[in-house]
Design a protein around this motif. Structure first.
Motif, PDB file in Angstrom:
ATOM      1  N   UNK A   1       0.828  -1.199   0.000  1.00 57.55           N
ATOM      2  CA  UNK A   1       0.000   0.000   0.000  1.00 57.55           C
ATOM      3  C   UNK A   1       0.866   1.253   0.000  1.00 57.55           C
ATOM      4  N   UNK A   2       1.957   1.207   0.765  1.00 52.98           N
ATOM      5  CA  UNK A   2       2.882   2.332   0.777  1.00 52.98           C
ATOM      6  C   UNK A   2       3.534   2.545  -0.574  1.00 52.98           C
ATOM      7  N   UNK A   3       3.808   1.445  -1.293  1.00 49.72           N
ATOM      8  CA  UNK A   3       4.383   1.568  -2.630  1.00 49.72           C
ATOM      9  C   UNK A   3       3.414   2.268  -3.579  1.00 49.72           C
ATOM     10  N   UNK A   4       2.129   1.907  -3.472  1.00 51.54           N
ATOM     11  CA  UNK A   4       1.125   2.576  -4.309  1.00 51.54           C
ATOM     12  C   UNK A   4       1.057   4.070  -3.990  1.00 51.54           C
ATOM     13  N   UNK A   5       1.219   4.423  -2.722  1.00 52.75           N
ATOM     14  CA  UNK A   5       1.199   5.840  -2.342  1.00 52.75           C
ATOM     15  C   UNK A   5       2.432   6.563  -2.872  1.00 52.75           C
ATOM     16  N   UNK A   6       3.602   5.894  -2.850  1.00 51.39           N
ATOM     17  CA  UNK A   6       4.813   6.519  -3.367  1.00 51.39           C
ATOM     18  C   UNK A   6       4.746   6.710  -4.876  1.00 51.39           C
ATOM     19  N   UNK A   7       4.042   5.853  -5.558  1.00 54.68           N
ATOM     20  CA  UNK A   7       4.025   5.882  -7.020  1.00 54.68           C
ATOM     21  C   UNK A   7       3.028   6.877  -7.578  1.00 54.68           C
ATOM     22  N   UNK A   8       2.041   7.286  -6.785  1.00 52.95           N
ATOM     23  CA  UNK A   8       0.979   8.137  -7.323  1.00 52.95           C
ATOM     24  C   UNK A   8       0.791   9.374  -6.457  1.00 52.95           C
ATOM     25  N   UNK A   9       0.421  10.474  -7.083  1.00 52.44           N
ATOM     26  CA  UNK A   9       0.038  11.651  -6.303  1.00 52.44           C
ATOM     27  C   UNK A   9      -1.400  11.498  -5.808  1.00 52.44           C
ATOM     28  N   UNK A  10      -1.821  12.391  -4.938  1.00 58.69           N
ATOM     29  CA  UNK A  10      -3.197  12.380  -4.449  1.00 58.69           C
ATOM     30  C   UNK A  10      -4.020  13.314  -5.334  1.00 58.69           C
ATOM     31  N   UNK A  11      -5.087  12.787  -5.918  1.00 59.61           N
ATOM     32  CA  UNK A  11      -5.894  13.585  -6.834  1.00 59.61           C
ATOM     33  C   UNK A  11      -6.445  14.825  -6.149  1.00 59.61           C
ATOM     34  N   UNK A  12      -6.924  14.654  -4.914  1.00 56.37           N
ATOM     35  CA  UNK A  12      -7.493  15.810  -4.218  1.00 56.37           C
ATOM     36  C   UNK A  12      -6.415  16.859  -3.927  1.00 56.37           C
TER      37      UNK A  12
END
Length: 444
Positions: A261-272
């Motif tokens: 899950x942390x990897x997914x957060x590192x790979x993508x910005x937050x849309x909001x």
């Protein structure tokens, strides 16, 4: 004398004896667990692996057939426990251990092996910070290398969709057991071989799996996998095991995440967050533009107040002209009076032209009377000097030499010839005597 008792034993063939030994050994050691150190590991081209298992005082040959599932790559020096059966190989009169399963002999042996491998790869520069690649801020596609089933891929997809929905490309692989390392290497190389404009080429890779024992995580400590991660052109985020787990691929990757899950957060910005940042940027630009417009309006108001109507400016110029004219007339009158007085004074000093002409003629006559004798003497001296120079020049003239019987030989262009060799090359010659010039033809 009685015959030895041995004569009563049946006579066996070599094959019969070898078969009996084989049956006895396989019956007595049909299932054993043996601990030892691997030595002389040989990978045959048909897929079988031949190695020796040794300790301080003995060695036993071992064979792992190509269909045997091995949890890790066999290397020399590994302390292992082999479960299998003992058999013999008749053609070479030796016994050997057939490997059914193999495991590392304790956590200490595994950690020692991994530390030695880490030092070796670090010495080659595979973990240097200079090789780390930056992650894209807004990737268009994410490639995920993991098991197609389980919570890992679901967590990654869910987190990416929640933060910043984009295209996720999954390359399914086995994440533990035999063949897992080879599948991971193939996935890494496969993604990197895609052309840059290929619709399936990701901008960032996630290599992930869930938690497990150190034996389960061994594919991510495999040397081939580590080298493939380090050689990847595409930035890689690793998320292997739990937060406390560290594998060798974590050293070689561009970024390590504690969880998938942390990897997914590192790979993508937050849309909001992006929308909020865009909104704030738009607000700042709106405020800046509004301030700029207010400044322009203020400048225009100030410029308008400073500008006069053309009629008013013309009136000002007319008034200024009248003022200058009023001040200029007295000045002009005084200047004309002064110039008139000056002219009167000059006229008083002037004499009549006839008188001035007579004086000038008398002055010229006096100067001529003084200069005439000097000019005559000068001309006489110059004539004498020229006559003496002419006489000297005549004495040096080549014509006097010609008068004594000499002649000048020239080519057809009148250029003097100074040697017989040059004269021979000329077809037409000119010969000058004191009384004239004749032509001649040269002959060799």
């Amino acid at each position: 004398m009685a015959q030895p008792l041995q004569n009563n034993l049946p006579v066996l063939t070599v094959s019969e004896l070898s078969g009996g030994i084989k049956r006895a050994i396989e019956t007595g050691f049909s299932h054993v667990r043996v601990r030892g150190e691997l030595s002389r590991v040989t990978h045959h081209r048909n897929g079988h692996i031949y190695t020796d298992l040794k300790d301080d005082s003995a060695v036993i040959a071992s064979v792992a057939w190509k269909n045997t599932r091995l949890p890790f790559k066999l290397e020399e020096g590994l302390d292992v426990i082999i479960t299998g059966r003992v058999t013999t190989y008749g053609p070479q009169s030796k016994y050997q251990l057939i490997v059914e399963t193999i495991e590392l002999a304790g956590i200490g042996a595994i950690l020692k092996m991994l530390e030695e491998r880490r030092k070796k790869l670090a010495a080659e520069g595979l973990f240097d910070e200079a090789h780390k690649k930056p992650l894209p801020q807004m990737p268009a596609r994410i490639g995920v290398i993991t098991s197609p089933t389980g919570a890992v891929i679901r967590d990654i997809i869910h987190r990416v969709t929640e933060r910043f929905p984009l295209h996720i490309i999954v390359w399914p692989v086995a994440v533990q057991g035999e063949g897992a390392a080879a599948q991971i290497v193939a996935a890494l190389n496969g993604f990197n071989k895609l052309e840059k404009n290929h619709p399936l080429r990701p901008d960032v890779l996630i290599l992930a799996r869930g938690g497990g024992s150190i034996e389960d995580l061994m594919p991510f400590n495999d040397e081939a996998v580590v080298r493939a991660v380090a050689a990847s052109i595409i930035p890689i985020i690793t998320a292997v095991g739990h937060e406390t787990d560290t594998t060798l691929v974590d050293y070689a990757s561009d970024l390590r995440a504690p969880t998938p899950t942390g990897a997914a957060e590192k790979a993508t910005p937050v849309r909001t967050d992006l929308m909020q940042a865009l909104q704030q940027s738009a607000q700042r630009k709106h405020i800046s533009l509004r301030r700029a417009l207010e400044a322009v309006r203020l400048h225009l108001r100030r410029s308008d107040s400073a500008m006069l109507h053309p009629r008013r400016r013309l009136e000002q110029f007319m008034q200024r002209l009248d003022d200058l004219s009023a001040r200029f007339e007295p000045l002009l009158s005084r200047w004309l009076a002064q110039r008139g007085q000056t002219l009167a004074q000059l006229n008083a000093r002037l004499r009549p032209p006839a008188e001035r002409l007579a004086n000038a003629q008398e002055n010229v006559a006096q100067r001529y009377a003084r200069l005439a004798p000097a000019i005559t003497n000068r001309i006489s001296r110059m004539k004498q000097h020229l006559e003496s120079r002419a006489a000297l020049l005549e004495s040096y003239s080549y014509k006097n030499t010609l008068a004594r019987g000499y002649a000048l030989v020239m080519d057809k262009n009148g250029i003097l010839i100074r040697s017989a060799e040059v004269a021979k090359r000329e077809q037409n010659l000119q010969i000058q005597f004191a009384d004239g010039i004749i032509t001649a033809t040269s002959g060799d």
